[in-house]
Motif scaffolding. Sequence first.
Motif, short mmCIF file in Angstrom:
data_model
loop_
_atom_site.label_atom_id
_atom_site.label_comp_id
_atom_site.label_asym_id
_atom_site.label_seq_id
_atom_site.Cartn_x
_atom_site.Cartn_y
_atom_site.Cartn_z
N PHE A 1 -34.31 58.51 -49.61
CA PHE A 1 -33.24 58.22 -48.64
C PHE A 1 -32.31 59.41 -48.47
N TYR A 2 -31.77 59.93 -49.57
CA TYR A 2 -30.76 60.99 -49.45
C TYR A 2 -31.38 62.34 -49.06
N SER A 3 -32.61 62.56 -49.44
CA SER A 3 -33.29 63.78 -48.99
C SER A 3 -33.47 63.74 -47.47
N GLY A 4 -33.84 62.55 -46.96
CA GLY A 4 -34.01 62.40 -45.52
C GLY A 4 -32.72 62.47 -44.75
N LEU A 5 -31.64 61.98 -45.35
CA LEU A 5 -30.35 61.93 -44.65
C LEU A 5 -29.56 63.23 -44.77
N LEU A 6 -29.51 63.80 -45.98
CA LEU A 6 -28.62 64.93 -46.25
C LEU A 6 -29.36 66.25 -46.48
N GLY A 7 -30.68 66.22 -46.41
CA GLY A 7 -31.43 67.46 -46.55
C GLY A 7 -31.51 67.99 -47.96
N TRP A 8 -31.34 67.11 -48.95
CA TRP A 8 -31.39 67.55 -50.34
C TRP A 8 -32.81 67.76 -50.81
N ASP A 9 -32.96 68.68 -51.74
CA ASP A 9 -34.18 68.82 -52.52
C ASP A 9 -33.87 68.24 -53.89
N VAL A 10 -34.56 67.18 -54.27
CA VAL A 10 -34.25 66.49 -55.53
C VAL A 10 -35.46 66.53 -56.44
N ARG A 11 -35.24 67.02 -57.65
CA ARG A 11 -36.31 67.08 -58.64
C ARG A 11 -35.88 66.34 -59.89
N ALA A 12 -36.72 65.39 -60.31
CA ALA A 12 -36.42 64.61 -61.50
C ALA A 12 -36.58 65.47 -62.75
N GLY A 13 -35.70 65.20 -63.73
CA GLY A 13 -35.74 65.96 -64.96
C GLY A 13 -36.78 65.44 -65.94
N SER A 14 -36.67 65.88 -67.18
CA SER A 14 -37.63 65.52 -68.21
C SER A 14 -37.29 64.15 -68.80
#
Length: 263
Positions: free
Chosen positions: A29-42
């Motif tokens: 949702f937020y990547s699509g709305l705000l253009g974020w690149d989100v990577r989950a941690g370990s």
Amino acid sequence: MLFRDEPWPDGTPSWVDLMVPDQAKAIAFYSGLLGWDVRAGSEETGFYGMATLGGRPVAGIGQTPPDQEMPAVWTTYLSVSDVDKTAAAITEAGGQLVVPVMEVAKEGRMAVAVDPGGAAFGLWEPGEHQGTQVMAGPGALAWNECMSQDYPAAEAFYAQVFGYAFEDETSGGSTYKALLASGRPVGGIGVSAVEVPSNWRVYFWVADADASAAKAVELGGRVLGEPVDSPEGRHVLLADDQGVPFFVIAPTEQSGKPRGWDD
């Protein structure tokens, strides 16, 4: 965009994060709305996701632990240079710690508290992680404000704990003041609507508030209010596809674009 590498001054909202039952949905949702690149941690970090713009951290998205009952909410973290000292000041001023001071690997130290009016917020003492490094531009954190059901108690609490001064911005009969740290506005505090519990609200910059509202609906979210024009920009209250409220705000001819917006 403008970037910042130094720790934020004490009392400045320096980080926001979202804890939700479905992390993957929130990332989409937020990547699509705000253009974020989100990577989950370990696994050691609970797979905490770091959202970035231009390669710089801007917000966090985490998964609610299945064995814990936690509200899905955006949390505002206030920067502090000594989290233990601030935590003690919070209890002395009538607040409560709901997450005690804890180490976050080498990233920093944190706690979560509730003010006397019931609004929850976090504390962040930076280590290797300073907080958000993006100061302006679409997708960046724009503003944070505490809206309280007990405004007098909240104002006294934040003044005592963080040493804020206040600048009156009241209009339309509803009390609202800017929080000043070293004479600079860093956030706001006001009276919450009767039906809304005390809370810290989060705003993100966008290029077009109306287009972003339409995009949020397309992504499964909702529009919770009509767009409002203010001297700071045009803003609208939204909810994501898991029901978490937040604002988007776009600069207008009246407000002017924030410095660094087009960089």
